[in-house]
Design a protein around this motif. Structure first.
Motif, PDB file in Angstrom:
ATOM      1  N   SER A 201       0.818  -1.226   0.000  1.00 35.81           N
ATOM      2  CA  SER A 201       0.000   0.000   0.000  1.00 35.81           C
ATOM      3  C   SER A 201       0.845   1.267   0.000  1.00 35.81           C
ATOM      4  N   GLY A 202       1.901   1.295  -0.818  1.00 34.89           N
ATOM      5  CA  GLY A 202       2.716   2.499  -0.954  1.00 34.89           C
ATOM      6  C   GLY A 202       1.976   3.596  -1.687  1.00 34.89           C
ATOM      7  N   THR A 203       2.563   4.781  -1.712  1.00 33.20           N
ATOM      8  CA  THR A 203       1.905   5.933  -2.330  1.00 33.20           C
ATOM      9  C   THR A 203       1.630   5.704  -3.810  1.00 33.20           C
ATOM     10  N   SER A 204       2.652   5.250  -4.555  1.00 35.78           N
ATOM     11  CA  SER A 204       2.466   5.019  -5.990  1.00 35.78           C
ATOM     12  C   SER A 204       1.467   3.893  -6.234  1.00 35.78           C
ATOM     13  N   THR A 205       1.452   2.910  -5.327  1.00 37.28           N
ATOM     14  CA  THR A 205       0.491   1.803  -5.450  1.00 37.28           C
ATOM     15  C   THR A 205      -0.930   2.305  -5.280  1.00 37.28           C
ATOM     16  N   MET A 206      -1.158   3.102  -4.230  1.00 40.99           N
ATOM     17  CA  MET A 206      -2.497   3.603  -3.971  1.00 40.99           C
ATOM     18  C   MET A 206      -2.961   4.539  -5.083  1.00 40.99           C
ATOM     19  N   ARG A 207      -2.037   5.344  -5.610  1.00 43.44           N
ATOM     20  CA  ARG A 207      -2.383   6.208  -6.738  1.00 43.44           C
ATOM     21  C   ARG A 207      -2.850   5.381  -7.926  1.00 43.44           C
ATOM     22  N   ALA A 208      -2.111   4.308  -8.216  1.00 46.12           N
ATOM     23  CA  ALA A 208      -2.455   3.444  -9.346  1.00 46.12           C
ATOM     24  C   ALA A 208      -3.771   2.708  -9.109  1.00 46.12           C
ATOM     25  N   VAL A 209      -3.997   2.222  -7.884  1.00 49.27           N
ATOM     26  CA  VAL A 209      -5.231   1.495  -7.567  1.00 49.27           C
ATOM     27  C   VAL A 209      -6.445   2.414  -7.707  1.00 49.27           C
ATOM     28  N   ILE A 210      -6.347   3.636  -7.173  1.00 44.90           N
ATOM     29  CA  ILE A 210      -7.471   4.578  -7.247  1.00 44.90           C
ATOM     30  C   ILE A 210      -7.765   4.931  -8.703  1.00 44.90           C
ATOM     31  N   MET A 211      -6.718   5.187  -9.487  1.00 43.58           N
ATOM     32  CA  MET A 211      -6.923   5.511 -10.901  1.00 43.58           C
ATOM     33  C   MET A 211      -7.547   4.340 -11.646  1.00 43.58           C
ATOM     34  N   PHE A 212      -7.148   3.118 -11.284  1.00 40.40           N
ATOM     35  CA  PHE A 212      -7.720   1.937 -11.944  1.00 40.40           C
ATOM     36  C   PHE A 212      -9.199   1.778 -11.596  1.00 40.40           C
ATOM     37  N   LEU A 213      -9.550   2.020 -10.340  1.00 39.76           N
ATOM     38  CA  LEU A 213     -10.958   1.916  -9.936  1.00 39.76           C
ATOM     39  C   LEU A 213     -11.807   2.976 -10.653  1.00 39.76           C
ATOM     40  N   ILE A 214     -11.234   4.180 -10.822  1.00 34.94           N
ATOM     41  CA  ILE A 214     -11.953   5.214 -11.565  1.00 34.94           C
ATOM     42  C   ILE A 214     -12.081   4.817 -13.036  1.00 34.94           C
ATOM     43  N   LEU A 215     -11.033   4.192 -13.581  1.00 37.10           N
ATOM     44  CA  LEU A 215     -11.086   3.710 -14.961  1.00 37.10           C
ATOM     45  C   LEU A 215     -12.196   2.672 -15.143  1.00 37.10           C
ATOM     46  N   LEU A 216     -12.330   1.762 -14.164  1.00 36.68           N
ATOM     47  CA  LEU A 216     -13.394   0.758 -14.238  1.00 36.68           C
ATOM     48  C   LEU A 216     -14.767   1.426 -14.207  1.00 36.68           C
ATOM     49  N   SER A 217     -14.903   2.441 -13.349  1.00 38.32           N
ATOM     50  CA  SER A 217     -16.172   3.183 -13.311  1.00 38.32           C
ATOM     51  C   SER A 217     -16.428   3.866 -14.646  1.00 38.32           C
ATOM     52  N   GLY A 218     -15.362   4.396 -15.244  1.00 43.40           N
ATOM     53  CA  GLY A 218     -15.498   5.036 -16.550  1.00 43.40           C
ATOM     54  C   GLY A 218     -15.903   4.058 -17.639  1.00 43.40           C
ATOM     55  N   GLN A 219     -15.372   2.827 -17.571  1.00 41.49           N
ATOM     56  CA  GLN A 219     -15.763   1.797 -18.536  1.00 41.49           C
ATOM     57  C   GLN A 219     -17.251   1.481 -18.416  1.00 41.49           C
ATOM     58  N   TRP A 220     -17.738   1.536 -17.195  1.00 41.46           N
ATOM     59  CA  TRP A 220     -19.142   1.195 -16.937  1.00 41.46           C
ATOM     60  C   TRP A 220     -20.073   2.294 -17.461  1.00 41.46           C
ATOM     61  N   ILE A 221     -19.700   3.575 -17.217  1.00 38.83           N
ATOM     62  CA  ILE A 221     -20.587   4.671 -17.621  1.00 38.83           C
ATOM     63  C   ILE A 221     -20.229   5.225 -18.998  1.00 38.83           C
ATOM     64  N   GLY A 222     -19.087   4.763 -19.559  1.00 36.35           N
ATOM     65  CA  GLY A 222     -18.728   5.166 -20.915  1.00 36.35           C
ATOM     66  C   GLY A 222     -17.917   6.428 -21.021  1.00 36.35           C
ATOM     67  N   SER A 223     -17.225   6.848 -19.948  1.00 35.54           N
ATOM     68  CA  SER A 223     -16.422   8.070 -20.000  1.00 35.54           C
ATOM     69  C   SER A 223     -15.283   7.978 -19.006  1.00 35.54           C
ATOM     70  N   TYR A 224     -14.061   8.378 -19.462  1.00 32.89           N
ATOM     71  CA  TYR A 224     -12.892   8.360 -18.571  1.00 32.89           C
ATOM     72  C   TYR A 224     -11.919   9.440 -19.010  1.00 32.89           C
ATOM     73  N   ASP A 225     -11.361  10.164 -18.044  1.00 37.97           N
ATOM     74  CA  ASP A 225     -10.370  11.190 -18.319  1.00 37.97           C
ATOM     75  C   ASP A 225      -9.188  10.980 -17.380  1.00 37.97           C
ATOM     76  N   SER A 226      -7.992  10.812 -17.941  1.00 41.92           N
ATOM     77  CA  SER A 226      -6.800  10.478 -17.151  1.00 41.92           C
ATOM     78  C   SER A 226      -6.439  11.562 -16.145  1.00 41.92           C
ATOM     79  N   LEU A 227      -6.500  12.830 -16.563  1.00 41.44           N
ATOM     80  CA  LEU A 227      -6.133  13.922 -15.664  1.00 41.44           C
ATOM     81  C   LEU A 227      -7.110  14.035 -14.497  1.00 41.44           C
ATOM     82  N   SER A 228      -8.389  13.806 -14.777  1.00 43.14           N
ATOM     83  CA  SER A 228      -9.388  13.841 -13.698  1.00 43.14           C
ATOM     84  C   SER A 228      -9.142  12.715 -12.699  1.00 43.14           C
TER      85      SER A 228
END
Length: 342
Positions: A201-228
């Motif tokens: 659970s390092g900083t870079s790990t948590m950053r990557a995990v959170i971004m991945f979870l947001i990406l999955l949500s984006g796949q579900w609703i059809g929209s994803y933005d990397s900077l957001s």
């Protein structure tokens, strides 16, 4: 002093077990004072994650760097909310039930690290164990320094590359076998969350995990933005620990992703066919452009060949990571099969 706290994590390093306690209370004479996390070392691993420990020892406060570019223990451990180290620690009492999930994840990490150690040289096992599990016990100091001077120490940190290889690989596999967006996302997100915990659970790990979870949500609703997604992960991480804003690991991790996103958006705008090596070069260049100023500021040295070396390293890291994890899990069933794969 005497300290009471819950064992929240442990790690084997240099032949000793690092024990981390949180929700601590410090007893000094007649006073009981609350504190954040504390760190102490044990020669044997007798206690389980989740149990409450009462430990006696001598408080040693963290020291600031004596020269510019040196390791600043005070800033590093404060960013992790670890108040002090307890020297000559003796565990006086243990009570409470263990955290079954946390302890099992820790044991799994130790077993996979043992597979690496039994199937390859200590040097290679140390690199692969650090790269895939965040387990640094076998990592040789000279090898670590070599990676740092070459400017490729980022491959030793659990980061977005790991999450994309494991998480997106699993997600795409589930989608190919006709699982729904929601089912595929829940399964892949759960696996990645568990992997994040297992790898420390390092900083870079948590950053990557959170971004991945947001990406999955984006796949579900059809929209994803990397900077957001990057901005949201920064907010979540800093909300829990604002001190990380001055941490080298936090800043380098986010700067590297900003560089990659900038290159990706540039390639999309150009809309011209690029050879794969051109993309690798641009990504490598962007990472170095974003991180070199921070590297110079924090460590007072710059890896001059890093862009050239990363040009060759980045394309093969994903394959190495996949085979390393596959071999590690196969080794739990058959060491001979894992050895042949390695």
């Amino acid at each position: 002093v005497a300290v009471q706290g819950k064992l929240c994590g442990k790690q084997l390093k240099n032949g000793q077990y690092s024990y981390y306690l949180d929700h601590c209370y410090l007893s000094v004479g007649q006073e009981i004072l609350p504190c954040n996390q504390i760190l102490f070392y044990q020669t044997s691993d007798d206690d389980s994650i989740g149990q409450t420990l009462i430990v006696t020892g001598t408080v040693e406060l963290w020291k600031s760097a004596s020269n510019d570019g040196n390791f600043d223990a005070k800033a590093f451990y404060e960013s992790k909310k670890i108040d002090f180290q307890l020297k000559e620690a003796v565990v006086k009492n243990v009570y409470g039930a263990e955290d079954g999930f946390g302890e099992k994840i820790y044991r799994l990490r130790r077993k996979i690290s043992g597979v690496y150690e039994s199937c390859m040289s200590t040097s290679d096992a140390g690199v692969l164990s650090t790269m895939t599990l965040g387990e640094k016990n076998l990592l040789d100091a000279e090898v670590k320094q070599m990676y740092q001077k070459a400017g490729i120490s980022h491959v030793l940190a659990i980061s977005g590359l790991h999450i994309s290889v494991i998480g997106m690989g699993l997600y795409k596999l589930l989608r190919k076998i006709k699982c729904s967006f929601l089912t595929s996302g829940i399964i892949a997100g759960t696996v990645i969350g568990g992997y994040g915990v297992m790898s420390g659970s390092g900083t870079s790990t948590m950053r990557a995990v959170i971004m991945f979870l947001i990406l999955l949500s984006g796949q579900w609703i059809g929209s994803y933005d990397s900077l957001s997604a990057l901005g949201m992960s920064a907010i979540v991480i800093l909300w829990d620990d604002p001190y990380l804003l001055w941490s080298a690991g936090f800043l380098l991790s986010f700067a590297a992703v900003l560089g990659i996103v900038a290159v990706g958006q540039t390639l999309i705008k150009i809309k011209k066919p690029f050879f794969h090596f051109t993309e690798n070069f641009l990504v490598s260049f962007a990472i170095q452009l974003a991180t070199v100023p921070l590297t110079a500021y924090f460590f007072y040295e710059v890896p001059v060949w890093s862009m050239f070396i990363n040009f060759f390293v980045l394309p093969v890291i994903g394959l190495l990571l996949f085979l390393g994890l596959l071999g590690g899990f196969l080794g739990l069933l058959s060491v001979r099969v894992a050895e042949a794969l390695f």
